[in-house]
Motif scaffolding. Sequence first.
Motif, PDB file in Angstrom:
ATOM      1  N   TYR A 195       0.823  -1.200   0.000  1.00 37.28           N
ATOM      2  CA  TYR A 195       0.000   0.000   0.000  1.00 37.28           C
ATOM      3  C   TYR A 195       0.862   1.258   0.000  1.00 37.28           C
ATOM      4  N   TYR A 196       2.162   1.096   0.119  1.00 36.21           N
ATOM      5  CA  TYR A 196       3.074   2.230   0.164  1.00 36.21           C
ATOM      6  C   TYR A 196       4.145   2.090  -0.910  1.00 36.21           C
ATOM      7  N   SER A 197       4.590   3.212  -1.417  1.00 33.38           N
ATOM      8  CA  SER A 197       5.731   3.263  -2.312  1.00 33.38           C
ATOM      9  C   SER A 197       6.318   4.657  -2.222  1.00 33.38           C
ATOM     10  N   SER A 198       7.442   4.857  -2.882  1.00 31.22           N
ATOM     11  CA  SER A 198       8.100   6.160  -2.826  1.00 31.22           C
ATOM     12  C   SER A 198       8.879   6.362  -4.106  1.00 31.22           C
ATOM     13  N   VAL A 199       9.055   7.628  -4.504  1.00 33.88           N
ATOM     14  CA  VAL A 199       9.823   7.920  -5.714  1.00 33.88           C
ATOM     15  C   VAL A 199      10.621   9.200  -5.486  1.00 33.88           C
ATOM     16  N   LEU A 200      11.875   9.194  -5.941  1.00 37.00           N
ATOM     17  CA  LEU A 200      12.749  10.357  -5.880  1.00 37.00           C
ATOM     18  C   LEU A 200      13.246  10.661  -7.281  1.00 37.00           C
ATOM     19  N   ASN A 243      24.167  13.497  -0.777  1.00 38.29           N
ATOM     20  CA  ASN A 243      23.772  12.829  -2.017  1.00 38.29           C
ATOM     21  C   ASN A 243      23.503  11.340  -1.857  1.00 38.29           C
ATOM     22  N   GLY A 244      23.296  10.880  -0.637  1.00 47.31           N
ATOM     23  CA  GLY A 244      22.863   9.516  -0.423  1.00 47.31           C
ATOM     24  C   GLY A 244      21.343   9.430  -0.396  1.00 47.31           C
ATOM     25  N   THR A 297      23.976   6.046  -4.110  1.00 49.99           N
ATOM     26  CA  THR A 297      23.136   6.058  -5.298  1.00 49.99           C
ATOM     27  C   THR A 297      23.352   4.860  -6.215  1.00 49.99           C
ATOM     28  N   ILE A 298      24.169   3.885  -5.795  1.00 50.91           N
ATOM     29  CA  ILE A 298      24.250   2.622  -6.524  1.00 50.91           C
ATOM     30  C   ILE A 298      23.847   1.449  -5.635  1.00 50.91           C
ATOM     31  N   GLY A 299      23.225   1.757  -4.479  1.00 51.84           N
ATOM     32  CA  GLY A 299      22.610   0.720  -3.662  1.00 51.84           C
ATOM     33  C   GLY A 299      23.457   0.120  -2.564  1.00 51.84           C
ATOM     34  N   ASN A 300      24.652   0.659  -2.303  1.00 53.46           N
ATOM     35  CA  ASN A 300      25.484   0.148  -1.210  1.00 53.46           C
ATOM     36  C   ASN A 300      24.980   0.703   0.120  1.00 53.46           C
ATOM     37  N   ILE A 301      24.854  -0.169   1.130  1.00 52.85           N
ATOM     38  CA  ILE A 301      24.390   0.273   2.440  1.00 52.85           C
ATOM     39  C   ILE A 301      25.499   1.044   3.143  1.00 52.85           C
ATOM     40  N   ILE A 302      25.179   2.262   3.577  1.00 55.53           N
ATOM     41  CA  ILE A 302      26.101   3.069   4.377  1.00 55.53           C
ATOM     42  C   ILE A 302      25.904   2.753   5.859  1.00 55.53           C
ATOM     43  N   TYR A 303      24.666   2.743   6.313  1.00 54.93           N
ATOM     44  CA  TYR A 303      24.350   2.279   7.667  1.00 54.93           C
ATOM     45  C   TYR A 303      22.882   1.868   7.709  1.00 54.93           C
ATOM     46  N   SER A 357      29.422  17.126 -10.381  1.00 53.29           N
ATOM     47  CA  SER A 357      28.106  17.755 -10.280  1.00 53.29           C
ATOM     48  C   SER A 357      27.989  18.336  -8.885  1.00 53.29           C
ATOM     49  N   ALA A 358      26.978  19.164  -8.684  1.00 52.70           N
ATOM     50  CA  ALA A 358      26.785  19.820  -7.394  1.00 52.70           C
ATOM     51  C   ALA A 358      25.319  19.732  -6.998  1.00 52.70           C
ATOM     52  N   SER A 359      25.058  19.964  -5.723  1.00 52.76           N
ATOM     53  CA  SER A 359      23.693  20.062  -5.220  1.00 52.76           C
ATOM     54  C   SER A 359      23.517  21.439  -4.599  1.00 52.76           C
ATOM     55  N   ILE A 360      22.322  22.018  -4.764  1.00 57.15           N
ATOM     56  CA  ILE A 360      22.056  23.396  -4.375  1.00 57.15           C
ATOM     57  C   ILE A 360      20.813  23.421  -3.498  1.00 57.15           C
ATOM     58  N   TRP A 361      20.933  24.061  -2.323  1.00 56.08           N
ATOM     59  CA  TRP A 361      19.811  24.228  -1.396  1.00 56.08           C
ATOM     60  C   TRP A 361      19.380  25.693  -1.386  1.00 56.08           C
ATOM     61  N   PHE A 362      18.087  25.931  -1.545  1.00 54.36           N
ATOM     62  CA  PHE A 362      17.500  27.250  -1.360  1.00 54.36           C
ATOM     63  C   PHE A 362      16.662  27.203  -0.087  1.00 54.36           C
ATOM     64  N   ASP A 363      17.154  27.821   0.977  1.00 56.67           N
ATOM     65  CA  ASP A 363      16.480  27.771   2.278  1.00 56.67           C
ATOM     66  C   ASP A 363      16.233  26.316   2.677  1.00 56.67           C
ATOM     67  N   PHE A 364      14.971  25.974   3.026  1.00 60.41           N
ATOM     68  CA  PHE A 364      14.684  24.623   3.506  1.00 60.41           C
ATOM     69  C   PHE A 364      14.025  23.757   2.439  1.00 60.41           C
ATOM     70  N   ASN A 365      14.103  24.173   1.179  1.00 57.41           N
ATOM     71  CA  ASN A 365      13.486  23.391   0.116  1.00 57.41           C
ATOM     72  C   ASN A 365      14.334  22.174  -0.234  1.00 57.41           C
ATOM     73  N   GLN A 366      13.727  21.205  -0.902  1.00 58.73           N
ATOM     74  CA  GLN A 366      14.453  20.049  -1.401  1.00 58.73           C
ATOM     75  C   GLN A 366      15.575  20.518  -2.322  1.00 58.73           C
ATOM     76  N   PHE A 367      16.770  19.958  -2.141  1.00 61.43           N
ATOM     77  CA  PHE A 367      17.895  20.437  -2.931  1.00 61.43           C
ATOM     78  C   PHE A 367      17.743  20.070  -4.397  1.00 61.43           C
ATOM     79  N   ILE A 368      18.511  20.766  -5.232  1.00 59.17           N
ATOM     80  CA  ILE A 368      18.499  20.581  -6.682  1.00 59.17           C
ATOM     81  C   ILE A 368      19.852  20.037  -7.102  1.00 59.17           C
ATOM     82  N   TYR A 369      19.853  18.994  -7.914  1.00 63.25           N
ATOM     83  CA  TYR A 369      21.083  18.505  -8.523  1.00 63.25           C
ATOM     84  C   TYR A 369      21.374  19.296  -9.793  1.00 63.25           C
TER      85      TYR A 369
END
Length: 880
Positions: free
Chosen positions: A263-268, A332-333, A365-371, A769-781
């Motif tokens: 009943y649940y799923s997620s997408v990024l 970026n994880g 981002t290739i599926g390796n567990i960090i913790y 590549s870089a990631s950019i944060w504007f205030d508290f919004n979701q960052f942009i790649y």
Amino acid sequence: MKRESTTTATKKLLILTTLFVMILVGTITAQPIIQWQKSMGGSGYEEMATLKQTVDGGYIIAGASGSTNGDYSANTTNLSGVVIKYDANGNLIWQNFYNGYISSIQQTPDLGYVMMCGRSIIKLDPTGAIQWQSILHGFACRAVSYTTNGDYIVVGADSGIAGNGIDFYIAKINSIGNLLWQKTYGGSMYDGATSMSLTPDGGCIAVGFTNSPDGDVTGYHGGSGGSTANTPFSGDCWVIKIDSIGTLQWQRALGGSQDDISYYSSVLLSNTKGYFIGCATKSYDGDVTGFKGGLGDCWIINLDSLGQLIWQKTFGGKGGESLRSMCFTNDNGILFTGLTGSNNNGDVAGYHGQPTDAWLVKIDTIGNIIYQKCLGGTGAERGFDVVTTTDGGCAIGGNCNRANGDVTDNKGSYDGWIIKLGKVKENAIKGIIYEDLNANCIKDSNEVGLSGRLVSAMPGNYFASSDNNGNYTLFVDTGFYVVCHIPPNFYNQSCSISSGTYNVNITSLLPNSFGNDFADTLNNYCADVKVSVGTTSLRRCFKNNYSIAYANIGSVNAINTTITVNFDPAIIPLISTIPWTVIGGQYVFTIDTIKPGQGGNIIITDSVSCTALFAVLKCVNATISSSTFDCNLKNNDATDCHFIIGSFDPNGMEVASQNINNGYVLQENINATDTLSYLIKFQNTGSDTAQTVVVRDTLSNFLNASTIELGATSHPYTFRIYDQGICEWTFNNINLPYSASNELMSHGFIKFNIKQKTGNSPGTTITNSASIWFDFNQFIYTNSTVNIIQAPTNINQISLNNNVLIYPNPFSKSATLISNTELKDAQLLIYNMLGEKINNINNISTQQVIIERNNLISGIYFYSLIQKEKIIAKGKIIIE
């Protein structure tokens, strides 16, 4: 054989056991620590299904309430939706109740909220009061998100619109709750959307489940649903991509012969790595490999922009796991949460007991567990939603029903639960870098810490920069390290005395090392002025801002300092933050005296001529000089070149290599000795002023982080480098206006140079590549730049002086190359942006060659004209 005594054998066993424990513990990655947690509810059933961090650093959390007592004594019904606002420390600000289960909530630009409550989309003001409510056709709407123009997209399940059973339901609502359009997608069986993500083209990607082998669904694998049943939440995971008006662009059924959805799923959505889909699987075939067994695994799939499978991986143990939510992390994880019922097997460790724990997992981002971390007690705990927080930690919303283990309170039955976890605690090497005035290797009271000094720990390429007081912290794994400091020009390192380095051993028993101090002593007294120039882009008929950054990195005052700027005729200066004097067509700025360690910025607003030719390179040059002796003239001159463009991606990255006068590109072949110059651009395209902008760039392992040289930027910033080459620029109080209110001032940029590591071999590909944060919004790649080191050839000399004319350039059908000298058996090679040879013209023995477009697409290409194994000309051609 002589028998060992009991005491000796016991000592050896103890030593071996201790070593084994140290090695074992050393292989376990550190986990985040709970900073605070709260349960909320009464005697009934509660859960917190959706959680977001708000712009004030607090949290908005929502779900279901089945209690009219305890924390929910203000609830007037037996089954209601509840919304709770907390501050950053978990203190209650307000709570409100609503009619229906709340499955999704997020903050809106006006600091209010929008949420899905049953089949209603509800807009709230900042205090939780209803501003408007719109009842939709979909009977099970699960997720809502607002678009950049203030509209809302809703996904869920519905029946009856198309008369085709139960289908994916997607609707678009305007800013005041009026329906703009609604559509359904699916087949003859039970299909439903449970999550979604907006896409840059104005459409969205929706994820859910399908039982249909027909209709819009192709590639269905089966499961307990299929063509003979109508069982909800079974069958395949189904992904669809629609455009801004709801037209289906592509779809993908994912799974195997068993059920592959809940009943649940997620997408990024990643700007550079496609889509990450999170769901659950019970299959061991089809698209699924690595099934751990039991009642199901968490399953993450990476798709490209067209829905093609890049990789997939299952996570879990021999019990049962279910994934509920995912989010990106600041580095970026990917974090995902859900539940686990596996008793410390497979990927699961730290399980508290039957029946389930909330489960938190971080992967790359290739599926390796960090913790991974289990959260709960001896009851049934579950994680429903996870968000990355601005302090580098995360927060989870879910529910719990026992007051033991990680759960400190329970009001009865199932309570809603929020858990705030801090940033992962890591092993640390610490010290201070200071100016040792008397070279005695002791920090005396009159000696100050030095900021911005770089420290490294090898192996591992760990870096840190000292803060304003000279303190530094290197976060590392367990292991043996050599810690090194590289003093800047005009300084000698006087301590540590022995070798200039420290040898540090970090273990699980001794995770920190202190007192690794470095002392720098000034050894040369001279001025060293430097200059850098930069801008985001050049668009004809548009105004534009150039930044001229200058500094004195020497040890004495630089007096009578001036900066001279030369503009291409197509770039017309209008105004600047300090006055100029025009001398012989050059713009001269008088800076006067610059003290050691000081500098500044000049902002020049210009206008690009409307007659400038599209895709033609235009340059600006800046030169700095002073009447004081300058002991380093190499950094006194800077050039910034850009192609004249039309539209462009406002948040992106470009790179200049080999010759800065070639301009910035996305991809280019390079030599192993080239220094790379990077440009990171950002623009506030939101609907309100951005107070803070943060840019992070994780450097490639093929780049030498210790050689980074910061250049011009659009605004004042603070900089640090940490971990394994993560560069971070923070623009506090930037007050960056949104583009609709002030397009010219809504842009910003960063420039920096960096050298490659020695020993990079031909064929090495350097991406960035870089990631950019504007205030508290979701960052942009940003996009990724690509540089490929070219293999050595038998061409023994390269001439950078072009001896040819190509016209027209740009061209649409053909162009003519004219050489100023007669050619004899010459060869013309043409390459694309990846450095791949796509055309060649041989045996040229005239001064004129026709270059045909043939089937080449529009874009920028490179050419080399070779004669007698020597490149006699090279450059760019543009096809419109």
